[in-house]
Design a protein around this motif. Structure first.
Motif, mmCIF file in Angstrom:
data_model
loop_
_atom_site.group_PDB
_atom_site.id
_atom_site.type_symbol
_atom_site.label_atom_id
_atom_site.label_comp_id
_atom_site.label_asym_id
_atom_site.label_seq_id
_atom_site.Cartn_x
_atom_site.Cartn_y
_atom_site.Cartn_z
ATOM 1 N N ILE A 106 62.914 53.203 40.772
ATOM 2 C CA ILE A 106 61.527 53.052 40.312
ATOM 3 C C ILE A 106 61.416 53.381 38.825
ATOM 4 C CG2 ILE A 106 59.199 54.057 40.491
ATOM 5 C CD1 ILE A 106 59.841 54.353 43.549
ATOM 6 N N ASN A 107 62.023 54.512 38.418
ATOM 7 C CA ASN A 107 61.902 54.935 37.022
ATOM 8 C C ASN A 107 62.676 54.037 36.068
ATOM 9 O OD1 ASN A 107 60.124 57.243 37.218
ATOM 10 N ND2 ASN A 107 61.759 58.188 38.395
ATOM 11 N N PHE A 108 63.822 53.510 36.529
ATOM 12 C CA PHE A 108 64.580 52.562 35.703
ATOM 13 C C PHE A 108 63.791 51.271 35.484
ATOM 14 C CE2 PHE A 108 69.106 54.214 35.828
ATOM 15 C CZ PHE A 108 69.245 54.151 34.459
ATOM 16 N N LEU A 109 63.180 50.764 36.558
ATOM 17 C CA LEU A 109 62.404 49.518 36.440
ATOM 18 C C LEU A 109 61.175 49.733 35.566
ATOM 19 C CD1 LEU A 109 62.638 48.016 40.042
ATOM 20 C CD2 LEU A 109 63.979 47.435 38.036
ATOM 21 N N LEU B 122 62.636 70.547 41.805
ATOM 22 C CA LEU B 122 63.099 69.400 41.013
ATOM 23 C C LEU B 122 62.754 68.105 41.729
ATOM 24 C CD1 LEU B 122 66.650 70.585 39.883
ATOM 25 C CD2 LEU B 122 64.526 70.646 38.606
ATOM 26 N N PHE B 123 62.949 68.124 43.044
ATOM 27 C CA PHE B 123 62.668 66.928 43.831
ATOM 28 C C PHE B 123 61.183 66.582 43.787
ATOM 29 C CE2 PHE B 123 62.388 64.567 47.930
ATOM 30 C CZ PHE B 123 63.263 63.555 47.586
ATOM 31 N N SER B 124 60.338 67.614 43.823
ATOM 32 C CA SER B 124 58.882 67.361 43.785
ATOM 33 C C SER B 124 58.451 66.822 42.416
ATOM 34 C CB SER B 124 58.100 68.621 44.133
ATOM 35 O OG SER B 124 58.470 69.664 43.259
ATOM 36 N N ILE B 125 59.115 67.304 41.327
ATOM 37 C CA ILE B 125 58.817 66.772 39.984
ATOM 38 C C ILE B 125 59.178 65.294 39.925
ATOM 39 C CG2 ILE B 125 59.512 66.856 37.539
ATOM 40 C CD1 ILE B 125 59.902 69.918 37.942
ATOM 41 N N SER C 20 57.589 59.554 39.889
ATOM 42 C CA SER C 20 57.737 58.235 40.510
ATOM 43 C C SER C 20 56.393 57.698 40.996
ATOM 44 C CB SER C 20 58.724 58.306 41.668
ATOM 45 O OG SER C 20 59.937 58.818 41.203
ATOM 46 N N ILE C 21 55.561 58.594 41.546
ATOM 47 C CA ILE C 21 54.223 58.173 41.988
ATOM 48 C C ILE C 21 53.414 57.690 40.780
ATOM 49 C CG2 ILE C 21 52.020 59.028 42.915
ATOM 50 C CD1 ILE C 21 53.839 60.876 44.744
ATOM 51 N N LEU C 22 53.528 58.418 39.653
ATOM 52 C CA LEU C 22 52.843 58.003 38.420
ATOM 53 C C LEU C 22 53.293 56.610 37.999
ATOM 54 C CD1 LEU C 22 52.650 60.966 35.892
ATOM 55 C CD2 LEU C 22 50.781 59.776 37.001
ATOM 56 N N LEU D 7 51.807 53.985 40.408
ATOM 57 C CA LEU D 7 50.355 53.821 40.224
ATOM 58 C C LEU D 7 50.015 53.220 38.867
ATOM 59 C CD1 LEU D 7 48.995 57.173 41.701
ATOM 60 C CD2 LEU D 7 48.869 54.914 42.722
ATOM 61 N N GLY D 8 51.048 53.043 38.035
ATOM 62 C CA GLY D 8 50.827 52.617 36.660
ATOM 63 C C GLY D 8 49.966 51.396 36.492
ATOM 64 N N LEU D 9 50.273 50.322 37.242
ATOM 65 C CA LEU D 9 49.560 49.073 37.003
ATOM 66 C C LEU D 9 48.105 49.164 37.456
ATOM 67 C CD1 LEU D 9 50.248 46.376 35.680
ATOM 68 C CD2 LEU D 9 50.219 45.408 37.944
ATOM 69 N N ILE D 10 47.884 49.907 38.544
ATOM 70 C CA ILE D 10 46.505 50.064 39.036
ATOM 71 C C ILE D 10 45.671 50.774 37.957
ATOM 72 C CG2 ILE D 10 45.063 51.060 40.855
ATOM 73 C CD1 ILE D 10 47.792 51.079 42.529
ATOM 74 N N LEU D 11 46.236 51.870 37.414
ATOM 75 C CA LEU D 11 45.532 52.641 36.369
ATOM 76 C C LEU D 11 45.342 51.789 35.118
ATOM 77 C CD1 LEU D 11 47.510 55.983 36.708
ATOM 78 C CD2 LEU D 11 45.155 55.605 37.426
#
Length: 333
Positions: A237-240, A310-313, A318-320, A323-327
């Motif tokens: 997700i973060n790479f894309l 670390l996993f929660s960060i 990743s959730i951010l 949600l990027g395109l919606i925001l």
């Protein structure tokens, strides 16, 4: 972090403030020099030959750019006292700034130096160290030279990363490619540049943080080590998002830049930007594909467990991204 490192980090941040708040070229040059002198102790390690070599190379390239910059500002003060726009002087000042940040065609030092640095130092080099030259570039730029540099940075950043197996070199070429976007954004407006830099720093910090905790420096380490599929999915997700694929937040600043370029009739430039983004996505996908598809059963005992915080960060970031395109659509319309 020991007290020495904290001291040099403080000077590193402070020197950028000196440069960008200075009201003379000479003050800007002093800020750049302090910045250089504080970054070298951070990257050099006496027990690591690669880091020492990187520090020496960095010092030499940055000194050449600084000497160049100082020479042309003195020349400008002596010969052009009424400060009319002179193409040669502006090109020379611009070229020394482009060399300082590692933009094409002055990018040759960048991948070599990145190879000798830790992930944290890489993060500083790819984000904070670009702020001062960019701001100085925006004061006095030569449009034609910058357009040439933008196109070259975009193309070299995309094509140079194709044959790399080192993750650090890959991120270096990704940084050169993003420099093209950054320079084009500063030609449009400083607010847009700040927004793009913030988004890029956010995304690159996730990747550097991820590789640091995985202790990964080459592509094959990602599929030799046994990581949970969910963590691999977060990395995908973060790479894309970093590549600028539409559902993710990394697409938003690129979308705005493309919009402005289309309004100003830079159709060929926009075409190059989009085509090269596809190549960037290809080599990001290659990293992910190999880590998802290849499993070395011999190495199953190398179990990597992330600590819960670390996993929660990583989850939050990743959730951010998702949600990027919606925001961004809500903001844009």
């Amino acid at each position: 972090m020991n007290s020495n490192k904290m001291f040099f980090m403080f000077i590193l941040f402070f020197s950028t403030m000196i440069s960008i708040s200075s009201n003379s070229w000479f003050g800007c040059w002093i800020g750049l020099e302090i910045n250089l002198m504080s970054f070298i102790p951070l990257i050099s390690k006496s027990n690591n030959l690669l880091a020492s070599e990187a520090a020496l190379k960095y010092f030499l390239t940055q000194s050449i750019a600084s000497i160049n910059f100082l020479f042309y500002i003195i020349m400008k003060m002596i010969l052009f006292k009424n400060f009319e726009i002179n193409n040669i002087i502006s090109m020379m000042i611009n070229s020394s700034m482009l060399m300082k940040m590692g933009a094409a065609p002055f990018h040759f030092w960048f991948p070599n130096i990145v190879e000798g640095l830790s992930w944290f130092n890489n993060f500083i080099l790819m984000t904070w160290q670009k702020i001062t030259p960019m701001i100085l570039l925006s004061y006095y730029f030569n449009k034609n030279l910058l357009i040439f540099s933008i196109l070259l940075s975009i193309i070299i950043g995309a094509i140079g990363g194709l044959n790399q197996t080192s993750l650090r070199k890959m991120m270096a070429f990704s940084s050169i490619n993003n420099l093209g976007w950054l320079i084009s954004s500063i030609m449009i407006s400083e607010n847009l540049w700040f927004f793009y830099l913030f988004m890029y720093s956010f995304l690159i910090s996730i990747m550097c943080f991820f590789f640091y905790f995985m202790n990964s420096y080459f592509i094959n380490q990602l599929f030799i080590t046994n990581i949970k599929p969910m963590i691999k999915l977060k990395m995908l997700i973060n790479f894309l998002s970093l590549g600028g694929l539409p559902p993710f937040i990394g697409f938003f600043p690129k979308w705005i830049i493309i919009n402005f370029l289309m309004i100003n009739n830079f159709y060929f430039m926009t075409f190059i930007f989009i085509m090269m983004s596809l190549i960037m996505l290809f080599f990001y996908m290659r990293i992910i594909y190999s880590s998802f598809m290849m499993n070395y059963f011999k190495m199953k005992w190398l179990k990597i467990n992330f600590k819960n915080n670390l996993f929660s960060i990583l989850n939050f970031f990743s959730i951010l991204s998702i949600l990027g395109l919606i925001l961004s659509t809500m903001i844009f319309f």
